[in-house]
Design a protein around this motif. Structure first.
Motif, short mmCIF file in Angstrom:
data_model
loop_
_atom_site.label_atom_id
_atom_site.label_comp_id
_atom_site.label_asym_id
_atom_site.label_seq_id
_atom_site.Cartn_x
_atom_site.Cartn_y
_atom_site.Cartn_z
N THR A 106 0.83 -1.20 0.00
CA THR A 106 0.00 0.00 0.00
C THR A 106 0.87 1.25 0.00
N LEU A 107 1.96 1.22 0.71
CA LEU A 107 2.89 2.35 0.66
C LEU A 107 3.42 2.54 -0.76
N GLY A 108 3.67 1.43 -1.46
CA GLY A 108 4.09 1.53 -2.86
C GLY A 108 3.03 2.16 -3.73
N PHE A 109 1.75 1.83 -3.46
CA PHE A 109 0.63 2.44 -4.19
C PHE A 109 0.59 3.95 -3.94
N LEU A 110 0.82 4.36 -2.68
CA LEU A 110 0.86 5.79 -2.38
C LEU A 110 1.98 6.48 -3.16
N GLU A 111 3.16 5.86 -3.21
CA GLU A 111 4.27 6.43 -3.97
C GLU A 111 3.91 6.51 -5.46
N GLU A 112 3.26 5.48 -5.94
CA GLU A 112 2.84 5.45 -7.35
C GLU A 112 1.91 6.62 -7.66
N MET A 113 0.93 6.86 -6.79
CA MET A 113 -0.01 7.95 -7.02
C MET A 113 0.62 9.31 -6.79
N ALA A 114 1.59 9.39 -5.89
CA ALA A 114 2.29 10.66 -5.67
C ALA A 114 3.10 11.06 -6.89
N ALA A 115 3.47 10.10 -7.71
CA ALA A 115 4.14 10.41 -8.98
C ALA A 115 3.13 10.61 -10.10
N HIS A 116 2.05 9.81 -10.09
CA HIS A 116 1.08 9.82 -11.18
C HIS A 116 0.28 11.12 -11.24
N LEU A 117 -0.21 11.59 -10.08
CA LEU A 117 -1.11 12.73 -10.09
C LEU A 117 -0.42 14.01 -10.58
N PRO A 118 0.76 14.37 -10.06
CA PRO A 118 1.43 15.56 -10.62
C PRO A 118 1.80 15.39 -12.09
N ALA A 119 2.15 14.16 -12.49
CA ALA A 119 2.55 13.95 -13.88
C ALA A 119 1.37 14.12 -14.83
N ILE A 120 0.20 13.55 -14.46
CA ILE A 120 -0.95 13.60 -15.36
C ILE A 120 -1.50 15.02 -15.46
N LEU A 121 -1.28 15.83 -14.42
CA LEU A 121 -1.76 17.21 -14.42
C LEU A 121 -0.65 18.20 -14.76
N GLU A 122 0.55 17.69 -15.05
CA GLU A 122 1.71 18.52 -15.39
C GLU A 122 1.88 19.65 -14.38
N ALA A 123 1.94 19.25 -13.10
CA ALA A 123 2.05 20.22 -12.02
C ALA A 123 3.30 19.92 -11.21
N ARG A 124 3.98 20.98 -10.77
CA ARG A 124 5.16 20.81 -9.90
C ARG A 124 4.86 21.43 -8.55
N PRO A 125 4.72 20.60 -7.51
CA PRO A 125 4.40 21.13 -6.19
C PRO A 125 5.45 22.10 -5.66
N GLN A 126 4.99 23.14 -4.99
CA GLN A 126 5.86 24.10 -4.32
C GLN A 126 5.99 23.80 -2.84
N LEU A 127 5.22 22.82 -2.38
CA LEU A 127 5.22 22.44 -0.98
C LEU A 127 4.64 21.03 -0.88
N VAL A 128 5.21 20.22 0.02
CA VAL A 128 4.68 18.89 0.29
C VAL A 128 4.22 18.86 1.75
N VAL A 129 2.97 18.47 1.97
CA VAL A 129 2.36 18.54 3.29
C VAL A 129 2.10 17.13 3.81
N HIS A 130 2.25 16.97 5.13
CA HIS A 130 2.03 15.66 5.72
C HIS A 130 1.47 15.82 7.13
N ASP A 131 1.11 14.70 7.73
CA ASP A 131 0.56 14.69 9.08
C ASP A 131 1.65 15.03 10.09
N LEU A 132 1.20 15.54 11.23
CA LEU A 132 2.12 15.93 12.29
C LEU A 132 2.87 14.74 12.87
N HIS A 133 2.30 13.54 12.75
CA HIS A 133 2.96 12.36 13.31
C HIS A 133 4.21 12.06 12.49
N PRO A 134 5.39 12.13 13.09
CA PRO A 134 6.63 11.98 12.30
C PRO A 134 6.89 10.56 11.82
N ASP A 135 6.24 9.58 12.46
CA ASP A 135 6.55 8.19 12.13
C ASP A 135 5.60 7.57 11.12
#
Length: 803
Positions: free
Chosen positions: A474-503
């Motif tokens: 499932t983590l691999g699926f998340l990585e796959e979509m993290a590459a797929h979505l910006p690529a299909i929309l030709e977008a380059r993120p200026q910031l990457v956001v995540h949950d406060l939990h560091p682990d």
């Protein structure tokens, strides 16, 4: 001659929009052209009836189209008369690929017309229905960028594709038996089985076998829902002990007596999205479900051709009308209707292959479990070879085809409201419109029910349901979509956001992606993000009072939050109050064992001396001594303000459940008990004095504990808990709203999916002058978390730029 140049933004590609414009212009005698490019649909139109054209254009758009904006400018009339559809132009990618859509009435007529080219063809589509997102490699949405590129059109299909007057004009997935994908049925070893694939698959299902069926966004595991032995076998093989299954029936009439399907639920079931809809189970005194004599099995003619398993089970053998094992202990049943020609053809086969479509309104005895083929909670199986590998030992046979699934996408799940529980097929990749533009942000969600979100310009694209990040796949699926979505929309993120939990694995991935992109990473509070998701959806820019009612998420103070009153103003979030924390004896184990939370509630309420009597009455198999010692010493008992843990405590106090077999089970069962009691007796008044508002903003529910402890009627106790909790939350909100001078409230979190609680809360807030906002376009649970994260990230960047 008046002329205008129009640019149309929205879901206008791949849905028959250009031929619609062509036909409308022709009807009104207008001249010009229409074309699509990477960003919009543009058209030049001129003529005396131009005003009528402009008025009708958005109003009469095709059923799957969505017009978000029309920009109109004055233009010179075209040099030539007539109206033409021009070739697509490249450009900035902005328009959305459409979501997959359920089979339309016109294609249904084609599939069941014996004289037609597509009689019994499992891949019949047009511009109004069929796969889109799950077969697309990218934008613009053209056949060459889909998995149908491997199937060149035959001359008749090519003629339809090229004819603007045909509903298959530029239908990128159109095909027929002569040029399109083909079905085959494989045995457990992957070898082709002889005979008609549909007939043989149905016979296997009737015989109690488990068949893996390749759908739109992935495989289902199917079995006869009326066959208790088959359902038990599926549970054992899939290692899904008690989590509910969804069932598929031909129509609402075929589900009568099993589920109560009102007009709203039927509308959702028949919508183009074709989701699973949670409907109340039928009561015992409701009419029994219809069970007509099944049609003669077509498997009999296959016996001598290597299919010795096939038989029509005698009526009554392994059959039941209450569907035991489908959704044990719950008051709701997830139901769905056949949304693809492949699924619908199984019911056609069961009906004896009738001509025409009148049979679709008749009652069918065939009910099938349709559960995602995702063994061990891993991502959905999408490939034929992958199915043979990952579903070995689970499926007895495989109904497959040779059209590749490009993007895996699970079934969407919702309940009346509509309230999305899982947003996937039929809704993804529709963007969420925002109040305005801003920096591009990518957010990766949390840990459970993970989705990710890309926010670009004035829209946010939320991915399909990815799942819980407790396994590498499932983590691999998340990585796959993290590459797929910006690529299909030709977008380059200026910031990457995540949950406060560091682990969280999503947090680690976000930090790595930010490093690779050379942009900052931002950690966002879990419950701040829940409220922000509602604000993003409703386009709210002003401060609000947020009610975060959830399981557990890490707060900025390092504690376990989940029942929070927040003041949210963009990227700023202030904690105004919280539920009185309960200790979690044994840590995470307490979240899986409601009896522990019941004991914790007794301890906090000062009723520890009554715990032994409670144990003997409710859970004699458990010992309370060691846990009471831990609680007294505050050893391995982290406190949590989570409302989810209060639900677990109530379930434990009432003796409803000792140990959960899946996440949220106790709370769902408690909600079902409450709903049943209310349906029989009417709404219950809250317990007088059942809560306390402390001066520091704490909402204390311990005054309710004695009533639950002494209650020997679990349904009544469940109803009392819900009624008192709703009144307490309303009291809490009203006091804070007056104190803060706020009139807009936003509620979100996993507990906001509780229909009994939210209905009562809405009732208490009526006529108070307060406006309550809830999630509608995205789930209120962690499935919508990434939208809120991205919204906060954008607000953070904009605040920095404003300094």
């Amino acid at each position: 001659m008046p002329a205008r140049l129009l640019r149309i933004r929205g879901l206008v590609q791949g849905v028959g929009f250009r031929p619609y414009v062509w036909r409308l212009a022709g009807e009104l005698g207008l001249a010009g052209w229409v074309r699509n490019d990477g960003a919009d649909v543009s058209l030049l139109v001129a003529g005396e009836r131009l005003d009528e054209f402009l008025a009708r254009l958005p109003r009469e758009a095709p059923p799957l189209a969505r017009v978000d904006a029309i920009n109109i400018a004055a233009a010179e009339p075209p040099e030539q008369g007539g109206f033409a559809i021009l070739r697509s132009l490249p450009g900035a990618l902005g328009s959305a690929i459409g979501p997959d859509a359920a089979l339309c009435p016109e294609c249904i007529a084609d599939v069941f017309d014996p004289a037609g080219r597509r009689w019994r063809y499992a891949f019949t589509t047009c511009t109004h229905c069929g796969p889109r997102y799950t077969v697309s490699h990218g934008l613009p949405y053209d056949r060459a960028r889909t998995s149908l590129a491997a199937f060149p059109l035959c001359p008749p299909c090519a003629a339809e594709y090229a004819d603007p007057a045909d509903r298959r004009f530029h239908a990128e997935t159109t095909c027929c038996p002569d040029c399109g994908p083909r079905l085959s049925l494989l045995d457990a070893a992957g070898q082709p089985l002889p005979g008609d694939a549909l007939a043989a698959a149905l016979a296997l299902l009737r015989a109690g076998r488990i068949v893996a069926i390749k759908g739109l966004g992935g495989f289902h595991l199917a079995c006869d829902a009326r066959n208790a032995a088959a359902v038990t076998t599926l549970r054992e093989r899939k290692q899904r002990e008690a989590k509910p299954f969804a069932i598929m029936g031909l129509n609402p009439a075929s589900l009568a007596g099993l589920a109560r399907i009102d007009a709203e639920c039927e509308k959702l079931l028949r919508s183009p999205a074709g989701p699973i809809v949670l409907c109340p189970k039928a009561e015992k005194d409701d009419p029994p479900p219809p069970l007509p004599n099944p049609s003669p099995a077509r498997g009999e003619g296959l016996q001598g051709r290597g299919l010795s398993l096939l038989r029509q089970p005698p009526r009554g053998e392994g059959l039941c009308t209450e569907l035991p094992g489908i959704a044990p202990g719950l008051a709701w049943l997830g139901v769905m209707l056949p949304a693809t020609p492949l699924h619908l053809l199984l019911w056609h086969e069961a009906a004896g292959r009738p001509s025409g479509s009148d049979w679709l309104a008749e009652i069918s005895d065939l009910l099938l479990v349709m559960t995602s083929a995702n063994p061990h909670g891993e991502p959905l199986v999408i490939g034929n070879g992958e199915a043979l590998d990952r579903l070995a030992g689970i499926a007895d046979a495989y109904l497959v085809h040779d059209r590749d699934i490009v993007v895996r996408c699970d079934d969407s799940l919702l309940r009346a409201g509509p309230i999305l529980i899982r947003r996937a097929r039929g809704y993804v990749p529709l963007p969420v419109p925002l109040s305005g533009g801003g920096p591009c942000a990518l957010a990766l969600g949390g840990f459970l029910k993970t989705t990710l979100c890309l926010m670009r310009d004035d829209a946010a694209w939320l991915s399909q349901h990815i799942g819980s990040l407790d396994n590498v796949a499932t983590l691999g699926f998340l990585e796959e979509m993290a590459a797929h979505l910006p690529a299909i929309l030709e977008a380059r993120p200026q910031l990457v956001v995540h949950d406060l939990h560091p682990d969280y694995p999503s947090s680690a991935l976000a930090r790595r992606l930010a490093d690779e992109l050379g942009v900052p990473a931002l950690a966002v509070g879990h419950h701040h993000a829940h409220i922000a998701a509602v604000l993003a959806e409703h386009r709210i820019e002003t401060p609000v009072l947020g009610l975060a009612i959830d399981g557990v998420g890490l707060g900025p103070d390092g504690c376990l939050w989940g029942g929070e009153l927040l003041r949210v103003a963009g990227a700023a979030c202030t904690r105004l109050g919280h539920l009185r924390p309960l200790p979690l004896p044994g840590g995470d184990r307490a979240a899986r064992e409601p009896w522990r939370m019941g004991l914790a509630a007794l301890h906090v309420a000062g009723l520890g001396e009554r715990s032994e009597d409670w144990r003997r009455r409710r859970f004699p198999q458990h010992e309370t001594g060691p846990l009471l010692a831990m609680l007294a010493a505050n050893l391995r008992c982290p406190p949590s303000s989570s409302l989810g843990r209060w639900f677990d405590a109530a379930a434990g106090l009432l003796g409803c459940r000792a140990v959960q077999q899946y996440e949220g089970q106790a709370a769902m069962e408690l909600e079902g008990l409450a709903a049943g009691w209310i349906a029989s007796h009417g709404p219950l008044a809250p317990l007088a004095g059942g809560w306390r508002l402390d001066s520091d903003g704490t909402l204390d529910l311990t005054p309710l504990v004695p009533a639950l402890l002494d209650c020997d009627d679990a349904p009544y106790g469940a109803a009392l808990f819900h009624a008192t909790l709703a009144a307490a939350l309303a009291d809490w909100l009203l006091a804070a709203a007056r104190r803060e001078g706020l009139e807009t409230l936003a509620a979100a979190g996993g507990c906001a999916l509780n229909a009994v609680l939210m209905r009562a809360l809405r009732g208490h807030l009526e006529n108070t002058g307060l406006r309550l906002l809830e999630a509608r376009r995205v789930p209120p649970n962690d499935g919508g978390l990434a939208l809120g994260q991205a919204w906060i990230g954008r607000q953070h960047l904009q605040a920095q730029c404003g300094k």
